[in-house]
Design a protein around this motif. Structure first.
Motif, mmCIF file in Angstrom:
data_model
loop_
_atom_site.group_PDB
_atom_site.id
_atom_site.type_symbol
_atom_site.label_atom_id
_atom_site.label_comp_id
_atom_site.label_asym_id
_atom_site.label_seq_id
_atom_site.Cartn_x
_atom_site.Cartn_y
_atom_site.Cartn_z
ATOM 1 N N ILE A 176 48.617 65.085 6.388
ATOM 2 C CA ILE A 176 48.981 64.491 7.327
ATOM 3 C C ILE A 176 48.197 63.710 8.599
ATOM 4 O O ILE A 176 48.206 62.993 9.124
ATOM 5 N N ASN A 177 47.158 64.777 8.812
ATOM 6 C CA ASN A 177 45.260 64.182 8.879
ATOM 7 C C ASN A 177 45.277 62.254 8.500
ATOM 8 O O ASN A 177 45.049 61.680 9.521
ATOM 9 N N MET A 178 44.913 62.228 6.962
ATOM 10 C CA MET A 178 44.963 60.778 6.409
ATOM 11 C C MET A 178 46.154 60.016 7.186
ATOM 12 O O MET A 178 45.800 58.719 7.542
ATOM 13 N N TYR A 179 47.149 60.478 6.775
ATOM 14 C CA TYR A 179 48.680 59.562 7.655
ATOM 15 C C TYR A 179 48.390 59.271 8.939
ATOM 16 O O TYR A 179 47.945 58.135 9.135
ATOM 17 N N TYR A 180 47.509 60.453 10.346
ATOM 18 C CA TYR A 180 47.703 59.671 11.270
ATOM 19 C C TYR A 180 46.814 58.913 11.818
ATOM 20 O O TYR A 180 46.834 57.813 12.499
ATOM 21 N N PHE A 181 45.635 58.995 10.897
ATOM 22 C CA PHE A 181 44.622 57.918 10.600
ATOM 23 C C PHE A 181 45.009 56.632 10.522
ATOM 24 O O PHE A 181 44.690 56.016 11.133
ATOM 25 N N VAL A 182 45.342 56.450 9.575
ATOM 26 C CA VAL A 182 46.491 55.456 8.694
ATOM 27 C C VAL A 182 47.077 54.676 9.722
ATOM 28 O O VAL A 182 46.797 53.452 10.042
ATOM 29 N N LEU A 183 47.926 55.368 10.608
ATOM 30 C CA LEU A 183 48.325 54.751 11.216
ATOM 31 C C LEU A 183 47.399 54.090 12.768
ATOM 32 O O LEU A 183 48.011 52.911 13.409
ATOM 33 N N ALA A 184 46.723 55.100 12.609
ATOM 34 C CA ALA A 184 46.442 54.566 14.088
ATOM 35 C C ALA A 184 45.423 52.946 14.014
ATOM 36 O O ALA A 184 45.130 52.685 14.553
ATOM 37 N N ALA B 178 39.229 39.921 7.250
ATOM 38 C CA ALA B 178 38.614 41.181 7.953
ATOM 39 C C ALA B 178 39.298 41.962 7.912
ATOM 40 O O ALA B 178 39.765 42.981 7.611
ATOM 41 N N LEU B 179 40.757 41.627 8.308
ATOM 42 C CA LEU B 179 41.671 42.865 8.836
ATOM 43 C C LEU B 179 43.116 42.896 6.962
ATOM 44 O O LEU B 179 43.120 44.067 7.120
ATOM 45 N N ALA B 180 42.772 41.856 6.671
ATOM 46 C CA ALA B 180 43.416 42.477 4.851
ATOM 47 C C ALA B 180 42.214 43.401 4.265
ATOM 48 O O ALA B 180 42.339 44.304 3.734
ATOM 49 N N GLY B 181 40.779 42.596 4.226
ATOM 50 C CA GLY B 181 40.012 43.883 4.106
ATOM 51 C C GLY B 181 39.878 45.429 4.897
ATOM 52 O O GLY B 181 39.741 46.862 4.316
ATOM 53 N N LEU B 182 40.454 45.347 6.226
ATOM 54 C CA LEU B 182 40.751 46.681 6.834
ATOM 55 C C LEU B 182 41.199 47.693 6.073
ATOM 56 O O LEU B 182 41.671 48.587 5.877
ATOM 57 N N ALA B 183 42.879 46.952 5.801
ATOM 58 C CA ALA B 183 43.954 47.529 4.610
ATOM 59 C C ALA B 183 43.478 47.878 3.775
ATOM 60 O O ALA B 183 43.455 49.092 3.127
ATOM 61 N N GLY B 184 42.491 46.958 2.623
ATOM 62 C CA GLY B 184 42.434 47.727 1.737
ATOM 63 C C GLY B 184 41.046 48.660 1.210
ATOM 64 O O GLY B 184 41.063 49.206 0.967
ATOM 65 N N SER B 185 40.453 48.728 2.647
ATOM 66 C CA SER B 185 39.648 49.571 2.816
ATOM 67 C C SER B 185 40.075 51.954 3.065
ATOM 68 O O SER B 185 39.670 52.140 2.548
ATOM 69 N N PHE C 215 46.107 51.088 11.136
ATOM 70 C CA PHE C 215 47.147 50.354 11.575
ATOM 71 C C PHE C 215 47.630 49.336 12.745
ATOM 72 O O PHE C 215 48.171 48.545 13.378
ATOM 73 N N LEU C 216 47.815 50.764 13.851
ATOM 74 C CA LEU C 216 48.370 50.427 15.544
ATOM 75 C C LEU C 216 47.219 49.051 16.084
ATOM 76 O O LEU C 216 47.051 48.124 16.341
ATOM 77 N N PHE C 217 46.088 49.768 15.210
ATOM 78 C CA PHE C 217 44.538 48.527 16.182
ATOM 79 C C PHE C 217 44.886 47.187 15.671
ATOM 80 O O PHE C 217 45.024 46.581 16.025
ATOM 81 N N GLY C 218 44.768 47.420 13.935
ATOM 82 C CA GLY C 218 45.089 45.383 13.788
ATOM 83 C C GLY C 218 45.780 45.094 14.200
ATOM 84 O O GLY C 218 46.442 44.172 14.347
ATOM 85 N N PHE C 219 47.631 45.903 14.079
ATOM 86 C CA PHE C 219 48.888 45.395 14.427
ATOM 87 C C PHE C 219 48.184 45.004 15.896
ATOM 88 O O PHE C 219 49.030 43.817 16.553
ATOM 89 N N TRP C 220 48.022 45.597 16.892
ATOM 90 C CA TRP C 220 47.711 45.135 18.273
ATOM 91 C C TRP C 220 46.406 43.790 18.456
ATOM 92 O O TRP C 220 46.648 43.015 18.877
ATOM 93 N N LEU C 221 46.075 43.823 17.281
ATOM 94 C CA LEU C 221 44.453 42.563 17.600
ATOM 95 C C LEU C 221 46.001 41.729 16.965
ATOM 96 O O LEU C 221 44.793 40.443 17.365
ATOM 97 N N ILE C 222 46.285 41.564 15.566
ATOM 98 C CA ILE C 222 47.069 39.975 15.435
ATOM 99 C C ILE C 222 47.773 39.811 16.964
ATOM 100 O O ILE C 222 48.459 38.435 17.214
#
Lengths: 276, 309
Positions: free
Chosen positions: B151-159, B210-217, B161-168
């Protein structure tokens, strides 16, 4: 002397695999002039334009802008130096609004064009200036329209407004009235006359009526080389020019009659245009 | 505009409550691919260049982050940051080499460069070659929050994702985005207005990488695994599929597309149709290209405009 010239080419040559499209062209464009480049199809007019703006690289020769050699510069750098061109097919951004089209041109000097982290609302400070420019070409009422919905003539007017936004020293217009109805031709010709104040314009134009009305000086190209140069009276009296256009000098009589008829027609149309 | 905002709020609420109903690791995977597809769409949808090598950036982010988690003792957010930077740097180099080309040539150059990366990772000792990099620990976020908890992991990923989505989203609606749009609409005209169009494409490419890298990381951390699958050209193709299915050039399209494809792969591969996953996906691809050119979101937008616009 040469300080009077905004643009000068020296022995400009462009060859495509053995075919010489532009052959030793020495062009001088005087500051403040509307200079027309005419010639039959395939004479190399557009190629000259592409060379001047470096969309093509000359095989040899020199291009001087305000006495500065710009032969080695890149197209975008030439635009930034103050030589801005238009294209044969109307060059607008179809899915941007009319106002945004002009704003794109204004935006570059703001220095924020790489700022991907900022909101585009910072561009709103340019709206007033963009609107002024649109007003100056009679497009104020269309500022919020999608550009793709504009008529052809209005797209051309928008293109001129966008070009003006860069405050160029020299505007290169590639067939600004091509493919237009009589009404639009009149409007665009008037517009070019209006914006030429304080600027230099080099234009490729097929419509000799427009050329006769606007051009201070005319250069006639044929098969890539300069055939003759001068004002409209000189050039139109030159039998070689008639021959280049018509093939033979024999059809001269017929030709004159046609021109007269076209002129009469144009005048009625522009009168109608004024009433509208 | 209001309607769009309401839609975003609803989707966000959905994302917040989702892990209580669905398996969080699956949801996290979905978000990683959604971010990957969004990053890819920045190039295809908003610059108009089809990159066929985005797996290289996904994989690079994954390997760098995985290696750092196993060998450096860095906290996960730093490992992800460095993975992103590494992918961005690779993107900057590849971008310089490829943005001068257009259309199919651009696709081929990016494909060739990403194959180069694939073979390097296949041979390099630190990646584990065919076996992949296994047993990457998730660590403690900021040294405090235990990410081993799904659950912690999921919310971290969500955060993330939201950052990446916002940036795009921001990039598309920025002064830079305006120039990109102009370049896509009429490149010679943009040049004649004094823009060095290749510089703009290059910045967009680097950002996308970079954002693709963020997704991969992030994905490496979720699965505790980095493998050759992520750098294989299949992955570059899959992201094209996701974007096409969802809708090229729409901001939500890649998210929806990634959702559809990932969900399908997940459920089909477990069931009786497992062997037919590729055939079914191929069929969907053909269907989209023939009948639904604008993808799910694009078609929906058109329908909305017709009926309510």
């Amino acid at each position: 002397m040469s300080a009077d010239y905004v643009l000068e080419t020296r022995n400009l040559i462009k060859e495509f695999k053995g075919f010489t499209a532009v052959d030793d062209v020495n062009l001088q464009v005087t500051r403040g002039h509307i200079h027309a480049l005419i010639g039959p199809n395939g004479a190399g007019k557009t190629t000259v334009f592409n060379l001047l703006t470096k969309f093509l690289t000359p095989t040899s020769g020199q291009i001087l802008f305000n006495d500065r050699d710009i032969t080695a510069m890149k197209p975008a750098a030439i635009a930034r130096a103050g030589v801005v061109r238009s294209f044969q097919i109307s060059a607008v951004f179809p899915h941007l609004s009319v106002l945004e089209n002009v704003r794109i041109a204004l935006q570059r000097k703001e220095g924020n064009s790489f700022h991907f982290w900022r909101s585009q609302s910072v561009l709103n400070s340019l709206n007033d200036r963009a609107f002024e420019l649109l007003e100056s070409v009679g497009l104020g009422a269309f500022a919020d329209a999608q550009t793709v919905d504009l008529s052809y003539g209005r797209k051309r007017a928008l293109e001129i407004a966008t070009t003006l936004a860069l405050e160029p020293d020299l505007m290169l217009l590639d067939e600004p009235t091509q493919g237009m109805g009589h009404e639009d031709v009149g409007l665009v010709a008037d517009l070019i006359k209006k914006v030429s104040a304080g600027r230099t314009i080099l234009m490729v134009e097929h419509n000799l009526h427009v050329v006769s009305k606007l051009a201070d000086r005319i250069t006639v190209l044929q098969r890539g080389a300069i055939l003759t140069e001068g004002d409209y009276a000189t050039v139109s009296a030159d039998p070689r020019v008639r021959e280049a256009y018509m093939g033979t000098a024999a059809s001269e009589e017929q030709d004159r009659a046609n021109a007269a008829a076209a002129e009469a027609k144009d005048e009625t149309v522009s009168k109608e245009g004024a009433e509208v | 505009m209001m309607k769009i905002n309401k839609l975003y709020v609803a989707l966000l609420l959905l994302a917040i409550v989702a892990p209580f109903f669905l398996y969080p690791v699956f949801l996290a995977k979905l978000l990683c691919f959604a971010l990957f597809a969004c990053a890819f769409n920045l190039m295809l949808g908003y610059v108009g260049l089809l990159s066929f090598g985005h797996a290289a950036f996904l994989g690079t982010g994954g390997y760098v982050t995985g290696w750092l988690m196993m060998n450096s003792g860095l906290t996960p957010e730093l490992a992800i940051l460095l993975g992103t930077v590494a992918a961005g740097a690779l993107g900057a180099i590849y971008g310089k080499l490829s943005v001068k080309r257009e259309g199919i040539y651009f696709a081929m150059v990016t494909l060739a460069l990403s194959q180069l990366v694939f073979f390097v990772y296949l041979q390099a000792p630190f990646t584990g070659g065919e076996d992949g990099m296994q047993g990457v620990s998730r660590g403690h976020l900021f040294g405090v929050i235990d990410l081993a908890d799904n659950i912690n992991m999921y919310y971290f990923v969500l955060a993330i994702f939201l950052f990446g989505f916002w940036l795009i989203h921001r990039t598309i609606h920025s002064p830079f985005g305006q120039v990109l749009k102009a370049i896509r609409e009429n490149e010679p005209r943009a040049t004649s207005l004094g823009y060095n169009v290749n510089d703009y494409k290059w910045v967009a490419f680097t950002l996308s990488a970079a954002l693709a890298g963020l997704a991969g990381s992030t994905k490496t951390l979720v699965f505790q695994l980095a493998s050759l699958t992520d750098v294989h050209w299949h992955m570059s193709g899959e992201v094209v599929l996701m974007t096409l299915v969802g809708g090229v050039g729409t901001i939500l399209g890649p998210v929806v597309g990634a959702g559809v494809i990932v969900t399908m792969q997940n459920y089909l591969s477990g069931g009786e149709l497992g062997n037919y996953v590729h055939i079914i996906m191929g069929f969907i691809f053909v269907l989209c290209v023939l009948a639904f050119r604008s993808g799910i979101v694009g078609e929906f937008q058109k329908m909305w405009k017709r009926n309510f616009g």
